[in-house]
Motif scaffolding. Sequence first.
Motif, PDB file in Angstrom:
ATOM      1  N   ASN A 102       0.838  -1.201   0.000  1.00  0.00           N
ATOM      2  CA  ASN A 102       0.000   0.000   0.000  1.00  0.00           C
ATOM      3  C   ASN A 102       0.872   1.250   0.000  1.00  0.00           C
ATOM      4  O   ASN A 102       1.928   1.292   0.650  1.00  0.00           O
ATOM      5  CB  ASN A 102      -0.909   0.023   1.226  1.00  0.00           C
ATOM      6  CG  ASN A 102      -1.935  -1.098   1.215  1.00  0.00           C
ATOM      7  OD1 ASN A 102      -2.128  -1.759   0.194  1.00  0.00           O
ATOM      8  ND2 ASN A 102      -2.595  -1.311   2.337  1.00  0.00           N
ATOM      9  N   ASP A 104       0.435   5.884  -0.851  1.00  0.00           N
ATOM     10  CA  ASP A 104      -0.418   6.974  -1.317  1.00  0.00           C
ATOM     11  C   ASP A 104       0.109   7.501  -2.650  1.00  0.00           C
ATOM     12  O   ASP A 104       1.131   7.027  -3.165  1.00  0.00           O
ATOM     13  CB  ASP A 104      -0.531   8.086  -0.265  1.00  0.00           C
ATOM     14  CG  ASP A 104       0.795   8.741   0.087  1.00  0.00           C
ATOM     15  OD1 ASP A 104       1.749   8.679  -0.728  1.00  0.00           O
ATOM     16  OD2 ASP A 104       0.891   9.334   1.180  1.00  0.00           O
ATOM     17  N   TRP A 127       5.998   2.706   1.855  1.00  0.00           N
ATOM     18  CA  TRP A 127       5.202   1.524   1.495  1.00  0.00           C
ATOM     19  C   TRP A 127       4.697   0.892   2.788  1.00  0.00           C
ATOM     20  O   TRP A 127       5.477   0.608   3.693  1.00  0.00           O
ATOM     21  CB  TRP A 127       6.035   0.506   0.730  1.00  0.00           C
ATOM     22  CG  TRP A 127       6.720   1.026  -0.502  1.00  0.00           C
ATOM     23  CD1 TRP A 127       6.459   2.175  -1.188  1.00  0.00           C
ATOM     24  CD2 TRP A 127       7.812   0.401  -1.188  1.00  0.00           C
ATOM     25  NE1 TRP A 127       7.295   2.311  -2.266  1.00  0.00           N
ATOM     26  CE2 TRP A 127       8.140   1.233  -2.295  1.00  0.00           C
ATOM     27  CE3 TRP A 127       8.523  -0.779  -0.991  1.00  0.00           C
ATOM     28  CZ2 TRP A 127       9.167   0.914  -3.184  1.00  0.00           C
ATOM     29  CZ3 TRP A 127       9.540  -1.102  -1.874  1.00  0.00           C
ATOM     30  CH2 TRP A 127       9.854  -0.265  -2.963  1.00  0.00           C
ATOM     31  N   SER A 144      -0.839  -8.488   2.708  1.00  0.00           N
ATOM     32  CA  SER A 144       0.192  -8.114   1.731  1.00  0.00           C
ATOM     33  C   SER A 144       1.195  -9.218   1.453  1.00  0.00           C
ATOM     34  O   SER A 144       2.061  -9.041   0.589  1.00  0.00           O
ATOM     35  CB  SER A 144       0.953  -6.880   2.237  1.00  0.00           C
ATOM     36  OG  SER A 144       0.082  -5.816   2.541  1.00  0.00           O
TER      37      SER A 144
END
Length: 340
Positions: A102, A104, A127, A144
């Motif tokens: 993940n 932004d 990350w 993840s």
Amino acid sequence: MDKSKRGLSRRSMLAGTAAGVIAPVVVSASAGSAPAAAAGMTRNITVYADYVPGSTRVGYGLEPGKPTIPGPLLECYEGDTLVIELVNNTDQRLSIHPHGVNYDTKSDGSPFNDSFNKPYETKTYTWKTRTAYQAANGFWMPGSAGYWHYHDHAFGGDHGTIGLMKGLYGGLIVRKRGDLLPSKQFTVVFTEMWINHQVAPNTPIFEANLGERVEFICIGHGNLMHTFHLHAHRWADTRTGMLTSATDNAPILDNKTLDPGNSFGFQVIAGDGVGPGAWMYHCHVQQHSDDGMSGVFLVRNADGGMPAGAQDAIDRFKGHQHGTTAAKPDATGASAHSHH
């Protein structure tokens, strides 16, 4: 044998001393043990993007002026955060873009989101990872954990194609806590007609001793379809390459499709059931194999000695005709001519 082509020991990785591998920053662990179990660790990593000396290829490295192709293997556990400080030591814009984690838009690592390093600029990318969780509707959202990868997305164009062709890529592993840890790790990247930007007989010779737990991280880039085949060894088509129980009926493989942008990994016990020796790994698209997409997995004796016949096999491999149409990587990181 070139020691630089051998795998990295788990002891070195956990100690954080092995080039090409990133372990937790705060670690106090013996070989084969897991890092500290606290969830949500933040790992700060500085990665340098540099020209490969003597060429116009570009790679990522853990020290300035010492890029590797592939770049360093980055690792963490679900719940951890990786803070990547990318130092661009080139005269071109570039970035670092991950798969499987993940981030932004500021850490997307793409011109699309105005996220990249300008020439000679240092930029931070964050990350984040997570464990699986149950959503409000009762379904489970995935965590993840997996064998992923990272690469440039800005060098020479808006999609990073030139950066990939020059060598700006590397492996990324997110583990579940409790996963078995290997003794040796090998990152294998198929890009166009290259393995780790080389063609046979100059492809990597990966080495392990009989009985060692070995982890392969396989990544595809470029424009061509490939498959990864490993002689004499098999793995389960699961997240880790291992079965979870005696009744686990996951398919067992020794050959798997490796298309551009794909990645997978697995663990095997070196020489299990077959003994020490020199074993091939290669793309099973036959024309690709003929043209140089093959290499050697050398399983030494348990004491590290060379098995009978192994050196002869390696010498034969080096003497094989690997095709006159092979796409040889030149000093610019581009192929000598187009293929397909």
